[in-house]
Scaffold this motif. Structure first.
Motif, PDB file in Angstrom:
ATOM      1  N   LYS A   7       1.036  -1.264  -0.464  1.00 38.03           N
ATOM      2  CA  LYS A   7      -0.017  -0.125  -0.014  1.00 38.03           C
ATOM      3  C   LYS A   7       1.311   1.167   0.014  1.00 38.03           C
ATOM      4  O   LYS A   7       1.736   1.465   0.815  1.00 38.03           O
ATOM      5  N   GLY A  56      -7.602   8.081   5.818  1.00 37.99           N
ATOM      6  CA  GLY A  56      -7.239   7.284   5.797  1.00 37.99           C
ATOM      7  C   GLY A  56      -6.861   5.709   5.642  1.00 37.99           C
ATOM      8  O   GLY A  56      -6.172   4.942   6.369  1.00 37.99           O
ATOM      9  N   ASP A  87      -5.488   2.003   4.027  1.00 33.78           N
ATOM     10  CA  ASP A  87      -4.496   0.864   4.711  1.00 33.78           C
ATOM     11  C   ASP A  87      -5.831   0.347   4.926  1.00 33.78           C
ATOM     12  O   ASP A  87      -4.843  -1.632   5.654  1.00 33.78           O
TER      13      ASP A  87
HETATM   14 MG    MG Z   1      -2.477   7.425   5.985  1.00 38.95          MG
END
Ligand code: MG
Ligand code: ASP
Length: 425
Positions: free
Chosen positions: A7, A151, A154
């Motif tokens: 990632k 975010g 992830d």
């Molecule tokens: Mg991030």
């Protein structure tokens, strides 16, 4: 053949040059004899820019439209990255979250993954290609595009790694791994070589910005090994192991007591003054708070005055939930019968995390001693089995983190932590 899920975060794919560098790295992994599935974030600050764009036409964008808009960021980076990899002579195909089979609930802006059916991805790998998946997005049961929260890429990566039974999920970021504190605040912070998912969960839940909280939860539940490392260097980063592998009694004797110090500036504190100190008062109060959707972290109730039979209750919550919670408490003022309501967004929270605390007494005494020596006042305290958190004034939080970090001998003697980019905020 080993399967690696990689990632790359926004700062690793910020511009064409970075994307070419990442493409090279992916091709190297592939040529070293691995199958590779890649998850990307949006380039640089794209997500923020898209949010600003929406804000320029409406103060209250529809959640559904906002989600479609935001997923465009990851679609740009996935397609450009696929092109860059193809340019290096390796077949690569990009897929949206929906195409990759990332199924979520319908909670726009903070959707949870309910299942992953990565048929299309599995086929691409089988055919010898690299699959690039747009992070942070999925599709709900009624075919609406959703996002997983800021975010969230992830979590996409870990969920895909679990569904594809990958050997490792590599999270590439702009620092060399997890550190004993944010290197932007503590330049002598040490890189952590290995840490348990339980400790990582506590660090992430209490402000450490390196991994999306749900990604860690997911990895823990499905036993996905995570390797957090820098896309700007080839150094070994931090391995996040599942507790069962590393938490045997013998190994915990050798392990450091403290894993790290996390900090959080994004919390606010509500104080409800003059609450009748009778059974059921707290239950009613926190039912109102829960109804406003706030995630309460710490709670302190003062000793009530015997003369008045009234007490004060303070609690912390994400600043983002502050307004709605205050409004709900005001609306319920008659029912709750409190005297006054205060809101304070100038607080900071420091959390000391370490699985070794379980078997080592005196950790809290040492923490409070370090803060006392630094002249820092503690306003609230909360603990778990492997964490002690304190609330301080926001303006002394950095000093507090540095003081505690050195009191527990976490400072590195040799190399300074390298921050390759990003702000860590
Ligand atoms: Mg991030
Ligand atoms: N692009 C999204 C964000 O900025 C998701 C991610 O980066 O993981 O929050």
């Amino acid at each position: 053949m080993p399967l690696v899920v990689q990632k790359f975060g926004g700062s690793s794919v910020a511009d064409a040059t970075s994307i070419k560098r990442v493409a090279k790295r992916i091709v190297e992994t592939k040529e070293a004899g691995n199958d590779v599935v890649v998850v990307v974030s949006a380039m640089g600050d794209t997500t923020d820019e898209l949010l600003d764009l929406a804000a320029s036409v409406t103060a209250k964008p529809s959640e559904r439209e906002l989600d479609i808009l935001l997923t465009a960021g990851e679609r740009i980076s996935m397609a450009i990255l696929a092109m860059a990899i193809t340019e290096l002579g390796v077949t690569a195909r990009s897929y949206t979250g929906q195409q990759a089979g990332v199924l979520t609930d319908a909670a726009h802006g903070k959707a949870s993954i309910v299942g992953v059916v990565p048929e299309r991805i599995a086929r691409t790998i089988q055919e010898g290609g690299v699959a690039i998946v747009a992070g942070f997005q999925g599709v709900s049961e009624n075919q609406d595009v959703t996002t997983l929260g800021r975010g969230g890429s992830d979590t996409t990566a870990v969920a895909l790694a679990a569904a594809l039974d990958a050997d490792v999920c590599e999270i590439y970021t702009d620092v060399d791994g997890l550190f004993t504190a944010d290197p932007r605040i503590v330049p002598t912070a040490r890189q952590i070589t290995s840490i348990t998912s339980e400790e990582t969960l506590e660090m992430a839940a209490h402000g450490a910005k390196i991994l999306h909280l749900r990604a860690v939860e997911y990895a823990r539940r499905y036993g996905v090994p995570i390797h957090v490392r820098s896309s700007f260097s080839s150094k070994v980063g931090t391995w996040i192991s599942n507790d069962d592998d590393s938490q045997s009694e013998e190994s915990s004797m050798e392990d450091p007591i403290i894993a790290g110090v996390a900090h959080d500036r994004s919390q606010g504190k509500i104080t409800v003054k003059g609450v009748p100190d009778v059974p059921g008062a707290a239950a009613r109060l926190f039912a109102v708070v829960a109804g406003a959707g706030a995630n309460v972290d710490m709670i302190v109730q003062n000793v009530s005055s015997s003369a008045t039979g009234l007490t004060d209750i303070s609690f912390t919550l994400p600043e983002a939930d502050g307004e709605a919670t205050l409004a709900a408490l005001r609306a319920a003022a008659g029912d709750l019968g409190y005297a006054d309501l205060r809101y304070d967004d100038q607080i900071g929270k420091l959390s000391l995390v370490g699985a070794g605390m379980r078997s080592h007494p005196g950790v809290s005494a040492k923490l409070f001693g370090a803060l006392f020596d630094a002249g820092i006042n503690i306003e609230m305290i909360s603990t778990s089995e492997i964490r002690i958190s304190v609330v301080t004034r926001a303006e002394v939080l950095d000093d507090a983190v540095r003081a505690v970090h050195s009191a527990f001998d976490l400072d590195s003697s040799d190399s300074e932590a390298v921050v390759y980019g990003g702000t860590g905020r």
